[in-house]
Design a protein around this motif. Structure first.
Motif, mmCIF file in Angstrom:
data_model
loop_
_atom_site.group_PDB
_atom_site.id
_atom_site.type_symbol
_atom_site.label_atom_id
_atom_site.label_comp_id
_atom_site.label_asym_id
_atom_site.label_seq_id
_atom_site.Cartn_x
_atom_site.Cartn_y
_atom_site.Cartn_z
ATOM 1 N N ILE A 1 0.871 -1.166 0.000
ATOM 2 C CA ILE A 1 0.000 0.000 0.000
ATOM 3 C C ILE A 1 0.915 1.225 0.000
ATOM 4 N N VAL A 2 0.679 2.130 -0.902
ATOM 5 C CA VAL A 2 1.477 3.347 -0.918
ATOM 6 C C VAL A 2 0.582 4.482 -0.436
ATOM 7 N N HIS A 3 1.162 5.321 0.383
ATOM 8 C CA HIS A 3 0.421 6.513 0.781
ATOM 9 C C HIS A 3 1.294 7.725 0.529
ATOM 10 N N SER A 4 0.676 8.770 0.073
ATOM 11 C CA SER A 4 1.421 9.986 -0.175
ATOM 12 C C SER A 4 0.769 11.126 0.581
ATOM 13 N N VAL A 5 1.563 11.786 1.392
ATOM 14 C CA VAL A 5 1.066 12.976 2.076
ATOM 15 C C VAL A 5 1.099 14.119 1.067
ATOM 16 N N GLY A 6 0.069 14.917 1.057
ATOM 17 C CA GLY A 6 0.023 15.995 0.092
ATOM 18 C C GLY A 6 -0.166 17.351 0.738
ATOM 19 N N TYR A 7 0.065 18.381 -0.059
ATOM 20 C CA TYR A 7 -0.317 19.717 0.369
ATOM 21 C C TYR A 7 -1.514 20.147 -0.435
ATOM 22 N N VAL A 8 -2.477 20.728 0.240
ATOM 23 C CA VAL A 8 -3.645 21.246 -0.448
ATOM 24 C C VAL A 8 -3.804 22.713 -0.062
ATOM 25 N N ALA A 9 -4.596 23.418 -0.870
ATOM 26 C CA ALA A 9 -4.880 24.817 -0.549
ATOM 27 C C ALA A 9 -6.373 24.943 -0.303
ATOM 28 N N SER A 10 -6.731 25.866 0.565
ATOM 29 C CA SER A 10 -8.136 26.088 0.881
ATOM 30 C C SER A 10 -8.853 26.732 -0.312
ATOM 31 N N ALA A 11 -10.078 26.294 -0.539
ATOM 32 C CA ALA A 11 -10.875 26.889 -1.617
ATOM 33 C C ALA A 11 -11.211 28.345 -1.294
ATOM 34 N N TRP A 12 -11.112 28.686 -0.016
ATOM 35 C CA TRP A 12 -11.518 30.033 0.410
ATOM 36 C C TRP A 12 -10.321 30.960 0.604
ATOM 37 N N THR A 13 -9.138 30.526 0.197
ATOM 38 C CA THR A 13 -7.960 31.353 0.413
ATOM 39 C C THR A 13 -8.075 32.650 -0.381
ATOM 40 N N GLU A 14 -7.497 33.716 0.198
ATOM 41 C CA GLU A 14 -7.561 35.006 -0.497
ATOM 42 C C GLU A 14 -6.455 35.137 -1.519
ATOM 43 N N ALA A 15 -5.475 34.212 -1.440
ATOM 44 C CA ALA A 15 -4.350 34.285 -2.373
ATOM 45 C C ALA A 15 -4.135 32.940 -3.062
ATOM 46 N N PRO A 16 -5.098 32.513 -3.887
ATOM 47 C CA PRO A 16 -4.978 31.187 -4.507
ATOM 48 C C PRO A 16 -3.709 31.023 -5.346
ATOM 49 N N GLU A 17 -3.351 32.070 -6.102
ATOM 50 C CA GLU A 17 -2.167 31.971 -6.964
ATOM 51 C C GLU A 17 -0.916 31.744 -6.141
ATOM 52 N N LEU A 18 -0.827 32.488 -5.049
ATOM 53 C CA LEU A 18 0.351 32.407 -4.197
ATOM 54 C C LEU A 18 0.422 31.031 -3.531
ATOM 55 N N ALA A 19 -0.731 30.550 -3.043
ATOM 56 C CA ALA A 19 -0.775 29.236 -2.391
ATOM 57 C C ALA A 19 -0.345 28.158 -3.381
ATOM 58 N N ALA A 20 -0.865 28.243 -4.611
ATOM 59 C CA ALA A 20 -0.513 27.251 -5.624
ATOM 60 C C ALA A 20 0.967 27.339 -5.966
ATOM 61 N N ASN A 21 1.476 28.557 -5.988
ATOM 62 C CA ASN A 21 2.893 28.751 -6.309
ATOM 63 C C ASN A 21 3.791 28.122 -5.237
ATOM 64 N N LEU A 22 3.379 28.277 -3.985
ATOM 65 C CA LEU A 22 4.166 27.681 -2.894
ATOM 66 C C LEU A 22 4.136 26.156 -2.988
ATOM 67 N N ILE A 23 2.942 25.603 -3.244
ATOM 68 C CA ILE A 23 2.835 24.148 -3.355
ATOM 69 C C ILE A 23 3.688 23.648 -4.523
ATOM 70 N N LEU A 24 3.641 24.386 -5.631
ATOM 71 C CA LEU A 24 4.450 24.002 -6.797
ATOM 72 C C LEU A 24 5.930 23.962 -6.417
ATOM 73 N N TYR A 25 6.344 24.945 -5.636
ATOM 74 C CA TYR A 25 7.740 24.959 -5.222
ATOM 75 C C TYR A 25 8.070 23.747 -4.353
ATOM 76 N N LEU A 26 7.164 23.441 -3.415
ATOM 77 C CA LEU A 26 7.435 22.344 -2.471
ATOM 78 C C LEU A 26 7.529 20.992 -3.171
ATOM 79 N N VAL A 27 6.826 20.830 -4.308
ATOM 80 C CA VAL A 27 6.889 19.542 -5.012
ATOM 81 C C VAL A 27 7.935 19.578 -6.132
ATOM 82 N N SER A 28 8.520 20.744 -6.396
ATOM 83 C CA SER A 28 9.509 20.853 -7.477
ATOM 84 C C SER A 28 10.823 20.194 -7.054
ATOM 85 N N ASP A 29 11.699 19.994 -8.036
ATOM 86 C CA ASP A 29 13.001 19.393 -7.730
ATOM 87 C C ASP A 29 13.719 20.159 -6.632
#
Lengths: 310, 432
Positions: B315-343
């Motif tokens: 069984i494989v499990h992967s912990v993930g990062y998610v962003a709140s649908a109600w965040t005031e800065a969706p672009e920024l949140a997505a950008n941070l997550i992108l960085y955290l999963v990047s090389d």
């Protein structure tokens, strides 16, 4: 207007001033209670009439939660388990606490030390205590298993078997409340005038008679208080169940260790049914209120107040 | 063959192909971080202190290199209260902008529209999400188009940790990756020594490390099917796996839950660390603990193969990062997550030597981060190849992790009756 209001508190300026001071001094507590207790209680009442999973907007469903509760077998089971725990804890607790209090009311070397010792569990965190008790009831390496080994009772799954699990939970509860009850009984015992015992001794009353006809009746207001408090806290048993079944069955196999409070927790935080959970909370409150009111109503039959005030 | 079965077959095959694709992608693919459009302030929750340290340094690097002027308030909410707190916060209409998510809980938050769809941001950044492999990210997909709502940070798989000293004492050769269930049972029998209070194995506990791996090896999806439409515990594969394990328990080769002191994987693992059991199923997240605490010689080996299917599945499990649908800065949140999963972001995880980074390009680096251990750490990476993603969800978690195993491995209930009971409950919890 102001005077009319003030007149409620007394006729002379002095008593009025005292009353005002009193109100000012309790105000922080009353306000705190209102904000952190009163308002949530009112909100819980409103929530109990809604279907709400904490994310989607709540939907008003009237009394649906309550009718569902009445037909929910899990609720009746939780109520039954709570009743069983009350029967397992309250009498044992009071019997033991009274005995300990009488013992520690005598002149005894190290009396203060023993009193402290008995009171320690009260100020111990339930969570920490329950974890230690979980080890004590570990069937092979735990204390209970080893003590009962000569009786062939080693390897008993105390914390998983549906017919056994309430006993360890009751044991922790009694152990933890004993000290508190003891302190109340001690205070009660010390309020009994010595002269009564002296007179009884002169009249030739034996130890048991003195206990039966002086201590017990004069202690009855304390006993009443202890019973009321134990029953109320018995209805709220949660931590013990949560911790002692956390590593195995989480509320017992088939809900066999699920108390009303634990059932409430599961409905809210596992099933995400906050409306239903609020309904449970309200029913739990009403049951506790009802039982306490019943106890108050029958107290005059057995509780004896020395000064004759009833 | 019914339509449903065809569909299952197609799904299984495509999962296989995709997981191989994921493994092959190690050499070429990479995820590149991107500069943020506009710096702002974010709140972020994680449940692990060690993680917070690693993420903290990653965030510092993100702020320095990609988003100068951004503010991140990082909070640790301990695992024991994380989910209750998150729910109470949701109830108060207030979610952290970015937070840790697990696959079994994702269902609830996505199902209630509380999460931000990250797919558009992945598309914009040109990220091929298939590179992670299906087991890691499929449980984080939602909606008709299967949009990805999380950034997979790390993964963990399961293998057998074994006590070499006990093998030596019993005069047994060490197991190899091509072993089968029959050999495993044989080892368990020979390693059990009631006089010394030593058991051969402890492998049934808790969803990810326990019996579901054995069910998966028979080819059955454990507990509930991928579409979350039916309970699979009463299917032949599940019965086969559980019966096999119960036999080992009935023979006295595996301790009961009461003896272990609990139904969690940690309870079994601690028993192994104490030298009381020879073989235990454990997750890759246990490597640091084993390296630090084991007082005997040990190694890890792949889970044994089911003799009929010839498959060993984890069984494989992967912990993930998610962003709140109600965040005031969706672009920024997505950008941070992108960085955290990047090389770049994942290097911090790879070098920390704890849980394995999700980014395929970083896996070798993770194995190497442990240094010379003499332990076959690569086996956890290999286990990704034929792995099974998480299908269970929060509401049935307690039932299958505690009640089912207690009934079978503590109170001695028959597999048929216990699984029947569990399925009856699970059926009431499945989305209609």
């Amino acid at each position: 207007m102001w005077n009319v209001f003030l007149n409620q508190f007394g006729r002379t300026p002095l008593t009025r001033r005292k009353a005002l001071w009193g109100m000012a001094l309790v105000a922080p507590n009353v306000l705190g209670l209102m904000f952190f207790f009163g308002i949530p209680v009112l909100m819980a009442f409103a929530t109990s009439l809604q279907q709400w999973n904490a994310i989607k907007p709540p939907v008003f469903v009237g009394l649906d939660n309550f009718t569902r509760l009445a037909g929910d077998a899990a609720f009746w089971q939780a109520l039954g388990n709570t009743a069983k725990l009350l029967l397992l804890t309250v009498p044992v607790e009071i019997f033991l606490a009274l005995n300990v209090a009488i013992m520690l009311n005598q002149r005894l070397r190290g009396r203060g030390f023993f009193r402290t010792l008995y009171f320690l569990p009260v100020v111990t965190s339930t969570v920490a205590a329950a974890i230690v008790w979980t080890w004590i009831f570990q069937p092979r390496y735990g204390l209970v298993g080893n003590l009962l080994a000569p009786l062939g009772l080693r390897d008993q799954p105390w914390l998983t078997r549906p017919d056994l699990v309430l006993f360890p939970i009751a044991a922790v509860t009694v152990w933890q409340r004993l000290g508190f009850d003891m302190v109340l009984f001690l205070a009660g015992l010390q309020a009994i005038p010595r002269v009564l015992y002296e007179a009884a001794i002169i009249d030739g009353a034996r130890g048991w008679q003195r206990f039966r006809f002086i201590t017990l009746p004069l202690l009855s207001p304390t006993t009443f208080l202890v019973i009321v408090l134990s029953v109320i806290s018995g209805f709220q048993i949660f931590d013990q169940v949560y911790i002692m079944t956390a590593r195995t069955t989480r509320g017992g196999v088939g809900g066999s260790a699920t108390t009303l409070s634990y059932f409430l927790y599961q409905s809210a935080f596992v099933q995400s049914e906050f409306g239903y959970a609020s309904a449970i909370a309200l029913v739990l409150f009403l049951i506790t209120l009802g039982v306490t009111a019943f106890q108050l109503s029958i107290q005059r039959r057995w509780v004896y107040y020395e000064a004759g005030e009833r | 063959m019914s339509d449903k079965r065809w569909l299952m077959l197609v799904v299984v095959l495509s999962l296989l192909v995709m997981s191989f694709a994921g493994v092959r992608a190690q050499d070429e693919a990479a995820i590149a971080a991107q500069p943020c459009d506009e710096p702002g302030a974010l709140t972020m929750w994680v449940w692990d202190e060690n993680w917070a340290l690693v993420i903290g340094s990653a965030i510092e690097a993100w702020k320095a290199d990609y988003c100068p002027g951004a503010e991140v308030e990082l909070q640790v909410q301990p695992w024991g209260q994380y989910w209750d707190l998150l729910k109470t916060n949701v109830a108060g209409g207030d979610l952290p902008d970015v937070f840790n998510m697990s696959q079994d809980r994702f269902f609830f938050y996505a199902g209630n529209d509380a999460l931000l769809d990250l797919q558009p941001y992945y598309d914009e950044a040109g990220v091929d999400t298939s590179l992670w492999g299906s087991g890691m990210i499929d449980p984080y997909r939602w909606g008709e188009d299967g949009d990805l709502y999380a950034g997979p940070v790390n993964w963990d798989t399961i293998a057998v940790f074994y006590n070499k000293d006990l093998f030596d004492a019993a005069g047994l050769e060490y197991p190899t990756a091509d072993w089968t269930w029959d050999e495993f049972a044989d080892y368990a029998a020979k390693l059990t020594d009631p006089e010394a209070d030593v058991y051969g194995a402890a492998v049934y506990s808790e969803y990810q490390t326990g019996y579901p791996n054995w069910i998966a090896a028979t080819g059955t999806t454990p507990i509930v099917d991928a579409g979350r439409t039916q309970c699979t515990l009463t299917e032949p594969g599940s019965i086969e796996a559980l019966t096999y394990l119960k036999d080992l328990y009935d023979q006295g080769y595996m301790p009961s839950i009461s003896i272990l002191g609990g139904a969690s994987a940690d309870d079994s693992f601690n028993f192994w660390l104490a030298g009381k059991v020879a073989m235990v199923a454990g997750g890759s997240w246990k490597l640091p603990a084993a390296l630090e605490q084991a007082t005997f010689n040990w190694d890890v080996v792949k889970l044994p193969m089911n003799p009929e299917t010839g498959r060993s599945r984890s069984i494989v499990h992967s912990v993930g990062y998610v962003a709140s649908a109600w965040t005031e800065a969706p672009e920024l949140a997505a950008n941070l997550i992108l960085y955290l999963v990047s090389d770049e972001g994942q290097k911090f995880f790879a070098d920390a030597g704890g849980v394995a980074p999700a980014n395929p390009a970083m896996q070798e680096r993770w194995v190497e981060s442990f240094g010379e251990t003499g332990v076959n750490i690569q086996t956890f990476v290999d286990a990704l190849q034929d792995s099974q993603g998480v299908t269970v969800f929060d509401e049935i978690w307690d039932k299958i992790n505690t009640e089912l195993v207690v009934n079978i491995f503590d109170l001695g209930m028959s597999v048929e009756e216990a699984t029947q009971q569990a399925c009856e409950f699970i059926d009431t919890q499945l989305p209609q």
